[in-house]
Design a protein around this motif. Structure first.
Motif, PDB file in Angstrom:
ATOM      1  N   LYS A   7      36.270  36.013  38.107  1.00  0.00           N
ATOM      2  CA  LYS A   7      37.596  35.961  38.708  1.00  0.00           C
ATOM      3  C   LYS A   7      37.921  37.309  39.356  1.00  0.00           C
ATOM      4  CE  LYS A   7      39.759  32.520  35.697  1.00  0.00           C
ATOM      5  NZ  LYS A   7      40.864  32.277  34.746  1.00  0.00           N
ATOM      6  N   PRO A   8      38.792  37.302  40.359  1.00  0.00           N
ATOM      7  CA  PRO A   8      39.133  38.572  41.017  1.00  0.00           C
ATOM      8  C   PRO A   8      39.756  39.590  40.064  1.00  0.00           C
ATOM      9  CG  PRO A   8      39.758  36.742  42.403  1.00  0.00           C
ATOM     10  CD  PRO A   8      39.362  36.156  41.079  1.00  0.00           C
ATOM     11  N   TRP A   9      40.775  39.177  39.258  1.00  0.00           N
ATOM     12  CA  TRP A   9      41.408  40.125  38.342  1.00  0.00           C
ATOM     13  C   TRP A   9      42.262  39.364  37.337  1.00  0.00           C
ATOM     14  CZ3 TRP A   9      46.721  42.324  38.373  1.00  0.00           C
ATOM     15  CH2 TRP A   9      47.626  41.539  39.095  1.00  0.00           C
ATOM     16  N   ILE A  10      42.706  40.062  36.328  1.00  0.00           N
ATOM     17  CA  ILE A  10      43.601  39.489  35.321  1.00  0.00           C
ATOM     18  C   ILE A  10      44.784  40.443  35.144  1.00  0.00           C
ATOM     19  CG2 ILE A  10      43.861  38.779  32.916  1.00  0.00           C
ATOM     20  CD1 ILE A  10      40.852  38.231  32.867  1.00  0.00           C
ATOM     21  N   PRO A  11      46.014  39.967  35.277  1.00  0.00           N
ATOM     22  CA  PRO A  11      47.179  40.856  35.102  1.00  0.00           C
ATOM     23  C   PRO A  11      47.475  41.085  33.613  1.00  0.00           C
ATOM     24  CG  PRO A  11      47.907  38.650  35.654  1.00  0.00           C
ATOM     25  CD  PRO A  11      46.410  38.612  35.707  1.00  0.00           C
ATOM     26  N   PHE A  12      46.675  41.935  32.989  1.00  0.00           N
ATOM     27  CA  PHE A  12      46.802  42.139  31.546  1.00  0.00           C
ATOM     28  C   PHE A  12      48.201  42.582  31.137  1.00  0.00           C
ATOM     29  CE2 PHE A  12      42.413  43.273  32.762  1.00  0.00           C
ATOM     30  CZ  PHE A  12      41.748  42.244  32.115  1.00  0.00           C
ATOM     31  N   TYR A  13      48.834  43.377  31.980  1.00  0.00           N
ATOM     32  CA  TYR A  13      50.146  43.921  31.620  1.00  0.00           C
ATOM     33  C   TYR A  13      51.182  42.829  31.420  1.00  0.00           C
ATOM     34  CZ  TYR A  13      52.156  42.982  36.215  1.00  0.00           C
ATOM     35  OH  TYR A  13      52.654  42.360  37.321  1.00  0.00           O
ATOM     36  N   ALA A  14      50.986  41.677  32.135  1.00  0.00           N
ATOM     37  CA  ALA A  14      52.005  40.625  32.086  1.00  0.00           C
ATOM     38  C   ALA A  14      52.176  40.080  30.673  1.00  0.00           C
ATOM     39  CB  ALA A  14      51.646  39.501  33.052  1.00  0.00           C
ATOM     40  N   SER A  15      51.099  40.013  29.897  1.00  0.00           N
ATOM     41  CA  SER A  15      51.186  39.465  28.537  1.00  0.00           C
ATOM     42  C   SER A  15      51.854  40.441  27.572  1.00  0.00           C
ATOM     43  CB  SER A  15      49.786  39.094  28.033  1.00  0.00           C
ATOM     44  OG  SER A  15      48.969  40.240  27.957  1.00  0.00           O
ATOM     45  N   THR A  16      52.129  41.667  28.028  1.00  0.00           N
ATOM     46  CA  THR A  16      52.797  42.649  27.157  1.00  0.00           C
ATOM     47  C   THR A  16      54.293  42.700  27.420  1.00  0.00           C
ATOM     48  OG1 THR A  16      52.556  44.537  28.673  1.00  0.00           O
ATOM     49  CG2 THR A  16      50.688  44.036  27.221  1.00  0.00           C
ATOM     50  N   ASP A  28      36.281  38.818  28.379  1.00  0.00           N
ATOM     51  CA  ASP A  28      35.110  38.119  27.828  1.00  0.00           C
ATOM     52  C   ASP A  28      35.307  36.617  27.847  1.00  0.00           C
ATOM     53  OD1 ASP A  28      34.104  40.631  27.370  1.00  0.00           O
ATOM     54  OD2 ASP A  28      34.493  40.617  25.208  1.00  0.00           O
ATOM     55  N   GLN A  29      36.532  36.162  27.576  1.00  0.00           N
ATOM     56  CA  GLN A  29      36.801  34.734  27.464  1.00  0.00           C
ATOM     57  C   GLN A  29      37.199  34.091  28.792  1.00  0.00           C
ATOM     58  OE1 GLN A  29      36.174  33.003  24.638  1.00  0.00           O
ATOM     59  NE2 GLN A  29      35.341  34.995  23.969  1.00  0.00           N
ATOM     60  N   SER A  30      37.307  34.886  29.845  1.00  0.00           N
ATOM     61  CA  SER A  30      37.745  34.332  31.130  1.00  0.00           C
ATOM     62  C   SER A  30      36.709  33.358  31.676  1.00  0.00           C
ATOM     63  CB  SER A  30      37.981  35.446  32.145  1.00  0.00           C
ATOM     64  OG  SER A  30      36.777  36.158  32.405  1.00  0.00           O
ATOM     65  N   ASP A  31      37.189  32.355  32.367  1.00  0.00           N
ATOM     66  CA  ASP A  31      36.301  31.362  32.972  1.00  0.00           C
ATOM     67  C   ASP A  31      35.568  31.966  34.163  1.00  0.00           C
ATOM     68  OD1 ASP A  31      37.142  29.441  31.182  1.00  0.00           O
ATOM     69  OD2 ASP A  31      38.782  28.768  32.500  1.00  0.00           O
ATOM     70  N   LEU A  32      34.404  31.412  34.445  1.00  0.00           N
ATOM     71  CA  LEU A  32      33.694  31.747  35.673  1.00  0.00           C
ATOM     72  C   LEU A  32      34.037  30.732  36.747  1.00  0.00           C
ATOM     73  CD1 LEU A  32      30.144  32.601  34.274  1.00  0.00           C
ATOM     74  CD2 LEU A  32      31.951  34.199  34.920  1.00  0.00           C
ATOM     75  N   TYR A  91      35.420  38.878  45.871  1.00  0.00           N
ATOM     76  CA  TYR A  91      35.691  40.234  45.390  1.00  0.00           C
ATOM     77  C   TYR A  91      36.320  40.170  44.002  1.00  0.00           C
ATOM     78  CZ  TYR A  91      37.479  45.025  45.350  1.00  0.00           C
ATOM     79  OH  TYR A  91      37.754  46.320  45.020  1.00  0.00           O
ATOM     80  N   SER A  92      35.807  41.015  43.071  1.00  0.00           N
ATOM     81  CA  SER A  92      36.288  40.975  41.699  1.00  0.00           C
ATOM     82  C   SER A  92      36.309  42.362  41.080  1.00  0.00           C
ATOM     83  CB  SER A  92      35.385  40.060  40.855  1.00  0.00           C
ATOM     84  OG  SER A  92      35.736  40.156  39.482  1.00  0.00           O
ATOM     85  N   ASP A  93      37.437  42.675  40.440  1.00  0.00           N
ATOM     86  CA  ASP A  93      37.521  43.900  39.645  1.00  0.00           C
ATOM     87  C   ASP A  93      36.806  43.759  38.305  1.00  0.00           C
ATOM     88  OD1 ASP A  93      39.018  45.291  41.482  1.00  0.00           O
ATOM     89  OD2 ASP A  93      40.942  44.965  40.496  1.00  0.00           O
ATOM     90  N   LEU A  94      36.767  42.553  37.773  1.00  0.00           N
ATOM     91  CA  LEU A  94      36.316  42.379  36.392  1.00  0.00           C
ATOM     92  C   LEU A  94      34.883  42.837  36.177  1.00  0.00           C
ATOM     93  CD1 LEU A  94      37.875  38.897  35.501  1.00  0.00           C
ATOM     94  CD2 LEU A  94      38.841  41.201  35.254  1.00  0.00           C
TER      95      LEU A  94
END
Length: 1010
Positions: free
Chosen positions: A709-718, A761-765, A773-776
């Motif tokens: 995936k391109p990215w995950i907005p980790f901050y949003a879950s906080t 680690d658990q993110s889908d492919l 383009y992906s940051d992960l």
């Protein structure tokens, strides 16, 4: 207008005289034999001479003073002398090009026969026009140059400057052999102490001028070099016999006469071996001029006296008498007579009593008229002042100045091989500038190459000041001492005090010292105990910059000392060095680019971006062939306009981190055999075994072909539902588990980092591994680097690349090292951090990892980013250190199979016209680099050897501001660089260690350490 008087002449009517005055010279190139004429010249000269009255004939022999910076009274005086005495020439002194041309046009319109215009411009117009014309080195500095062709080029450029302001004769070169260190008047005006060196350089300088339309004037015949007196104030004595004079002093003049120099200036010198009469200067001696210069040497050109108002003459001859004696001695032109009326009367008296014959007068006047004919002065065409400064200070003139300075720098000696300074990693360097306050331009440029600690002192030091400087500098591995603001008085030790000499002697017992002298080379007699000495001659900014570049190997050093200062600093001393392929600076034209075009387009685009609110400011750098040709800062850090952007400001590079940090580390580990591009993540990160990330290959991740995936907005879950931060995740103070500093007064619970990795680690492919383009993937690559190397990413890069390259501004978490006024803020975060992001990484994921990640977090300035780009353009070599094998660089910077825009880690030019274009259309398909979310980019084009860096904080105050992208500012500026190219790349100009085979397993070794 040539003719304003209507009174007909005795022998010719007005119409015929007008016709004759307007005959154009048929001789294109000036030649010195004024005793012979071709037919058309003879007709013009004879006809004009016959049309002149006796007063006008005598007037042709006078050349008077003219300034363009004095007031109406001076201008009126010049006008009166033109009207009353019909003067044949003007010698211009201080002023400006524009004003000189304006006055010259007016003066020439007043004169019946165009006047011959001269100037005393030994090192070009800047000698008299200090504030408006670029300065060239003085002749002593030019005497250090080994390539005499550069002296011809210098003469050619000086001639172009002179012609632009209407000058026909330049009183240069100084052909005096300066073999007396105490000479108070010649000194730096001479090419040096060696007769052959002086002769060769004088000839080339003179030929360059005369081949381009300005008559040279060799001075001060018979030779003013070996005296400790100044003829401006007294009559210098030259006590040598004729044999010595012939072999030394007169040698360059004889050579110049043989090579066709157009004119000679005779100095006011007392030389008993030539003129036995006491207090009788050579300028008034028939034995010197008619005897030696004319008859023995065969000179048939113009002779000028030196200024007749100088004390060397006036102390012994009254007004008028000196001028009359000068004519009798063989001079053609009387320079700067003190009193024209008295001079004219004295000459007329000599004519009446027969001391000066009509034949002799006619010969002199006709010689002057022939010279005018050959100078194109049969008629005068007004000179335009439009663009005059641009014409004089043109790019080619600036390039020539650079070449002269570079070729003159002289490494007088070095006992140990210190210069160029090769090793930077772990080396502590200090720089002491003597004689100035504040940071010297020299020190500023030194700091472009290494983290140099700089300080200042004066020429005289107290005991306590010496002690403190010894304490601070004695701890350094290398100390570079630079001498500034010196004077030229040998009798006063050039301004250097014994306390400074003592400091250098003591300092050298504690550390390695490099002394750089921006002043008179004769001062080297004071520093015989210093083991490494760079003689730089001039104290201007360009010379300071070039000296710094030379010390760090961006330039080779090739000059030779033109004089003897001491046993350890003797004539022709010099050690040659070679470039070690560090970046330098130059004019765009020197690398085949049009500087005016480049600046105009980038200036306009920067202004448009700032005016439109696309970014509050930016820094732009363009380099070609390993030379920075454009580096400018625009705008401010924020729209409040309080802090202007500076060239060395440190920006959040955003995704440029992917190539100039993570990919660089991966390349290094691959070449060392510690990591394989075709291995899988699970091979290096065992915790991924059993997950869908286990079999992702390093190669696919680098090419963004791993289905991530391109990215995950980790901050949003906080964040809570209302947007506030969860208390269990953040605290306003550090303590316990809350130690990850995200921003001011904002600390993340470090246990949450495990949640970040869990989410990745658990993110889908994605369903396929086409390009996305992906940051992960770069999160993972950073962890791979840490596992394989045993070091955190930032530590590994600092140890293996940045410190050795001298990149002390290229860091993660810059707030810990630099003041905030060097770091533009990136956003006013109102969605998570709820404050200004300033000195902390803007990317949310990188911030939550403590500022260090593989996809973002790197900060840097434009120059250091360019160095990393140049390292790659030079196929892995920089500063004669081999960092990467050429095959590794090729592997990563070539296009991934079946991909239209990606290499390994590197972005490349998009080849599919139907997709969004990332670079200028003119960029070659081999161009590689990367964009950054904060408004940054770096692109390197191997085909054109072109580097382009753009840094901005377009995300301030809001990352939602996408005007920079919509306006295509970055690719347009890059296009401006390509548009400026006037000479395409032929063969690579950067050939690092071109004849050496680099080992397969490469270490950080210099060529001398291998």
């Amino acid at each position: 207008m040539l003719l304003q008087k209507s009174k007909p002449r005795t022998l010719l009517g007005l119409s015929l005289l007008f016709f004759l005055f307007n005959l154009s010279p048929v001789v294109a190139q000036y030649h010195a034999n004024l005793n012979q004429s071709h037919a058309q010249e003879a007709i013009w000269v004879d006809s004009v001479y016959n049309a002149l009255s006796q007063d006008e004939r005598i007037g042709q022999l006078f050349m008077i003073r003219a300034h363009s910076d004095l007031g109406p009274e001076h201008v009126a005086s010049v006008r009166r002398n033109i009207e009353r005495y019909h003067v044949g020439g003007l010698c211009f002194f201080q002023g400006t090009p524009t004003k000189q041309v304006e006055l010259l046009n007016s003066y020439q319109a007043q004169s019946r026969i165009p006047m011959m215009i001269a100037i005393d411009g030994e090192w070009g117009l800047q000698m008299r026009m200090k504030k408006t014309v670029i300065p060239y080195p003085r002749q002593l500095m030019l005497g250090a140059i080994r390539n005499n062709r550069l002296l011809y080029d210098f003469g050619a450029e000086v001639a172009k400057q002179m012609k632009r302001v209407g000058v026909n004769v330049n009183f240069a070169p100084v052909a005096d052999v300066n073999n007396n260190p105490a000479n108070p008047v010649i000194g730096t005006r001479s090419f040096g102490e060696d007769r052959i060196n002086v002769a060769l350089k004088s000839i080339q300088y003179a030929k360059g001028m005369q081949d381009h339309g300005v008559v040279a004037c060799a001075k001060h015949f018979p030779g003013h070099g070996d005296t400790n007196a100044d003829s401006h104030y007294s009559l210098p004595l030259i006590p040598h016999d004729r044999q010595r004079l012939d072999s030394i002093e007169m040698y360059p003049f004889r050579a110049l006469v043989e090579q066709g120099v157009g004119s000679v200036m005779v100095g006011h010198l007392q030389i008993p071996a030539i003129e036995a009469r006491e207090n009788h200067p050579t300028s008034l001696s028939a034995k010197a001029i008619n005897g030696i210069l004319r008859e023995e040497m065969g000179f048939e050109g113009l002779t000028f006296t030196d200024g007749l108002g100088m004390k060397g003459v006036t102390n012994h001859f009254g007004n008028g008498e000196a001028e009359a004696e000068a004519l009798l001695a063989g001079n053609d032109i009387l320079l700067l007579p003190v009193n024209l009326g008295q001079a004219k009367a004295a000459i007329e008296k000599r004519l009446i009593n027969g001391e000066l014959s009509e034949t002799a007068l006619r010969k002199k006047v006709k010689r002057v008229l022939r010279a005018k004919y050959r100078m194109g002065l049969t008629r005068y065409t007004a000179i335009t002042t439009e663009n005059i400064l641009e014409d004089i200070n043109n790019a080619e003139a600036k390039v020539l100045r650079e070449r002269l300075v570079e070729n003159a720098l002289t490494l007088v000696r070095q006992e140990d091989i210190i210069v160029p300074i090769k090793t930077l990693k772990g080396v502590k360097i200090g720089a002491l500038a003597v004689g100035i306050t504040g940071q010297a331009a020299f020190q500023a440029r030194l700091r472009d190459y290494a983290p140099v600690d700089w300080m200042n002192c004066q020429h005289s030091l107290s005991t306590s000041e010496q002690r403190e400087l010894l304490r601070k500098l004695g701890e350094k591995d290398i100390v570079i001492v630079s001498l500034h603001k010196m004077n030229n008085l040998s009798s006063k030790d050039f301004g250097i005090q014994p306390s400074l000499v003592q400091l250098l002697e003591e300092l050298q017992t504690k550390t390695k010292v490099i002394l750089t002298v921006f002043g008179n080379p004769y001062s080297l007699r004071l520093f015989d105990d210093v083991e490494t000495v760079l003689q730089a001659y001039n104290d201007d900014e360009l010379t300071q910059h070039k000296a710094a570049e030379a010390l760090f190997g961006a330039l080779g050093i090739n000059g030779r000392l033109p004089v003897t200062a001491s046993e350890r600093s003797h004539y022709n001393s010099g050690v040659s060095t070679r470039t070690i392929f560090r970046m330098g600076y130059t004019e765009p034209e020197r690398v085949g680019m049009n500087g005016d075009s480049l600046r105009a387009h980038i200036d306009a685009l920067a202004k448009a971006a700032i005016d439109a609110g696309a970014t509050p400011g930016c820094v732009v750098l363009v380099a070609r062939y390993g030379k920075v040709v454009f580096h400018e800062a625009y705008g401010h850090h924020t729209y409040s306009r309080r802090q202007p952007v500076r060239e060395n400001d440190i920006y959040d590079l955003a995704s440029i981190t992917k190539i100039m940090a993570t990919t660089l580390a991966i390349m290094d580990l691959v070449q060392e055999g510690r990591l394989s591009l075709d291995a899988h993540l699970g091979d290096y990160l065992p915790e991924l075994r059993g997950t869908n990330k286990n079999n992702l290959s390093i190669r696919e991740i680098l090419a963004h072909r791993a289905a991530l995936k391109p990215w995950i907005p980790f901050y949003a879950s906080t964040l809570e539902a209302n947007g506030s931060r969860k208390r269990e995740v953040y605290r306003s103070r550090a303590g316990g588990a809350y130690r990850v500093k995200v921003n001011d007064n904002l600390f993340l619970n470090e246990t949450y980092i495990d949640s970040i990795w869990y989410h990745i680690d658990q993110s889908d492919l994605r369903s396929n591994n086409n390009y996305r383009y992906s940051d992960l993937g770069f999160y993972y690559l950073s962890r791979v680097v840490e596992r394989v190397s045993g070091q955190r990413l930032d530590d590994y890069l600092a140890a293996e690349f940045y410190r050795s390259l001298g990149l002390y501004n290229t860091v993660f978490n810059p707030r810990e090292r630099f003041p905030l006024n060097r770091i533009p803020p990136t956003e006013r975060d109102n969605y998570w951090r709820q404050q200004k992001v300033h000195g902390y990484v803007h990317d949310m994921g990188a911030a939550m990892l403590g500022g260090v990640s593989g996809h973002a977090g790197l900060f840097g300035n434009a120059r250091e980013l360019a160095i990393l780009g140049q390292l790659l353009l030079q196929r892995g070599v920089y500063g004669n250190l081999a960092y990467l094998r050429p095959d590794i660089v090729r592997e990563f910077t070539r296009r991934f199979p079946n991909e239209t825009r990606r290499g390994l880690g590197f972005d490349m030019k998009q080849l599919n016209p139907d997709r969004s274009q990332n670079v200028a259309a003119a960029a070659s398909p081999r161009t590689f680099g990367h964009l950054g979310f904060t408004g940054t980019c770096v692109w390197a084009d191997p085909q054109e050897e072109l580097l382009y860096v753009f840094l901005s904080n377009r995300t301030y105050p809001s990352m939602r501001n996408n005007k920079l992208g919509r306006m295509n500012i970055r690719p347009k500026m890059q296009a401006a660089a390509y548009r400026a190219i006037t000479r395409p790349a032929a063969q690579p100009a950067t050939k690092p260690i071109e004849t050496r085979k680099l080992p397969e397993a490469i270490g950080r070794t210099t060529e001398t350490e291998k």
